[in-house]
Design a protein around this motif. Sequence first.
Motif, PDB file in Angstrom:
ATOM      1  N   ALA A 128       0.833  -1.199   0.000  1.00  0.00           N
ATOM      2  CA  ALA A 128       0.000   0.000   0.000  1.00  0.00           C
ATOM      3  C   ALA A 128       0.870   1.252   0.000  1.00  0.00           C
ATOM      4  CB  ALA A 128      -0.927   0.003   1.206  1.00  0.00           C
ATOM      5  N   GLY A 129       1.941   1.220   0.758  1.00  0.00           N
ATOM      6  CA  GLY A 129       2.850   2.361   0.820  1.00  0.00           C
ATOM      7  C   GLY A 129       3.547   2.616  -0.500  1.00  0.00           C
ATOM      8  N   VAL A 130       4.001   1.546  -1.140  1.00  0.00           N
ATOM      9  CA  VAL A 130       4.677   1.706  -2.430  1.00  0.00           C
ATOM     10  C   VAL A 130       3.712   2.240  -3.467  1.00  0.00           C
ATOM     11  CG1 VAL A 130       5.733   0.451  -4.354  1.00  0.00           C
ATOM     12  CG2 VAL A 130       6.484   0.031  -2.020  1.00  0.00           C
TER      13      VAL A 130
ATOM     14  N   GLY B  82      16.245  -3.544  -8.365  1.00  0.00           N
ATOM     15  CA  GLY B  82      14.782  -3.477  -8.307  1.00  0.00           C
ATOM     16  C   GLY B  82      14.241  -2.755  -9.515  1.00  0.00           C
ATOM     17  N   TYR B  83      13.294  -3.350 -10.196  1.00  0.00           N
ATOM     18  CA  TYR B  83      12.751  -2.743 -11.406  1.00  0.00           C
ATOM     19  C   TYR B  83      11.239  -2.715 -11.317  1.00  0.00           C
ATOM     20  CZ  TYR B  83      11.850  -1.752 -16.297  1.00  0.00           C
ATOM     21  OH  TYR B  83      11.422  -1.178 -17.459  1.00  0.00           O
ATOM     22  N   ASP B  84      10.686  -1.543 -11.196  1.00  0.00           N
ATOM     23  CA  ASP B  84       9.243  -1.361 -11.080  1.00  0.00           C
ATOM     24  C   ASP B  84       8.652  -1.182 -12.478  1.00  0.00           C
ATOM     25  OD1 ASP B  84       6.657  -0.407 -10.740  1.00  0.00           O
ATOM     26  OD2 ASP B  84       7.181   0.648  -8.906  1.00  0.00           O
ATOM     27  N   LYS B  85       7.942  -2.188 -12.956  1.00  0.00           N
ATOM     28  CA  LYS B  85       7.391  -2.135 -14.311  1.00  0.00           C
ATOM     29  C   LYS B  85       6.367  -1.015 -14.477  1.00  0.00           C
ATOM     30  CE  LYS B  85       7.888  -7.072 -14.966  1.00  0.00           C
ATOM     31  NZ  LYS B  85       7.183  -8.323 -15.108  1.00  0.00           N
TER      32      LYS B  85
ATOM     33  N   TYR C  49      10.977  -4.787  -3.725  1.00  0.00           N
ATOM     34  CA  TYR C  49      10.198  -3.873  -4.554  1.00  0.00           C
ATOM     35  C   TYR C  49       8.940  -4.564  -5.051  1.00  0.00           C
ATOM     36  CZ  TYR C  49      11.961  -6.410  -8.584  1.00  0.00           C
ATOM     37  OH  TYR C  49      12.247  -7.392  -9.490  1.00  0.00           O
ATOM     38  N   TYR C  50       8.010  -3.759  -5.556  1.00  0.00           N
ATOM     39  CA  TYR C  50       6.734  -4.258  -6.033  1.00  0.00           C
ATOM     40  C   TYR C  50       6.689  -4.209  -7.552  1.00  0.00           C
ATOM     41  CZ  TYR C  50       1.770  -4.914  -6.686  1.00  0.00           C
ATOM     42  OH  TYR C  50       0.556  -5.404  -7.082  1.00  0.00           O
TER      43      TYR C  50
ATOM     44  N   ILE D 225       5.663  -8.930  -4.690  1.00  0.00           N
ATOM     45  CA  ILE D 225       6.813  -8.389  -3.975  1.00  0.00           C
ATOM     46  C   ILE D 225       8.036  -9.246  -4.283  1.00  0.00           C
ATOM     47  CG2 ILE D 225       7.769  -7.813  -1.718  1.00  0.00           C
ATOM     48  CD1 ILE D 225       4.871  -7.473  -0.764  1.00  0.00           C
ATOM     49  N   PHE D 226       9.101  -8.605  -4.707  1.00  0.00           N
ATOM     50  CA  PHE D 226      10.321  -9.291  -5.102  1.00  0.00           C
ATOM     51  C   PHE D 226      11.528  -8.677  -4.419  1.00  0.00           C
ATOM     52  CE2 PHE D 226       7.360  -9.929  -8.542  1.00  0.00           C
ATOM     53  CZ  PHE D 226       7.511 -11.274  -8.844  1.00  0.00           C
TER      54      PHE D 226
END
Length: 160
Positions: free
Chosen positions: A18-20, A60-63, A142-143, A147-148
């Motif tokens: 939720a925070g991310v 970390g890679y956020d798509k 990261y999301y 979560i990864f």
Amino acid sequence: MLIPIREDEVMRRSLYVAGVTAGLLGAATLAGATPAAAAASTPQAACGSGYSVLESKTVGYDKSTVSPAARVYLLYNSSNGYNCVVTMHINGYVGFGAQTEAGILVEGGSWKRDKADYSYYAGPVYAYAANKCVKYTGGVEYYAGGIFWDSYTSSFGHCG
């Protein structure tokens, strides 16, 4: 290296997600409003006076935002012979708690690590390394549709 988190970890991290998600919508404004973020907005500020960046890698890679979640920095202070490692949140991850790690290994020694839930950065982790090679590591949770965990570990280098 991407490592899926177990189901029980997903439940434990529901607030993190939720925070991310909220962070992706407006963390830049929130992060600028806090004194802690301003105090260490650069790796040099986190490590202290006299440190210069030798190398950095993203993790970390956020798509959803097409951007990395953190950057791992290796710094060196030539006046005292110490290296410093910091993993700093970037983009939508600034200001929101995520498992974050920074670590350093001096050749012939043992790992020094800082790994916990952080909102801005892990570290600084220091090691005296004059005339020795170092290996450094950093990672972030990261999301990306789940979560990864993603991390980077260098080979030994920056000898001297």
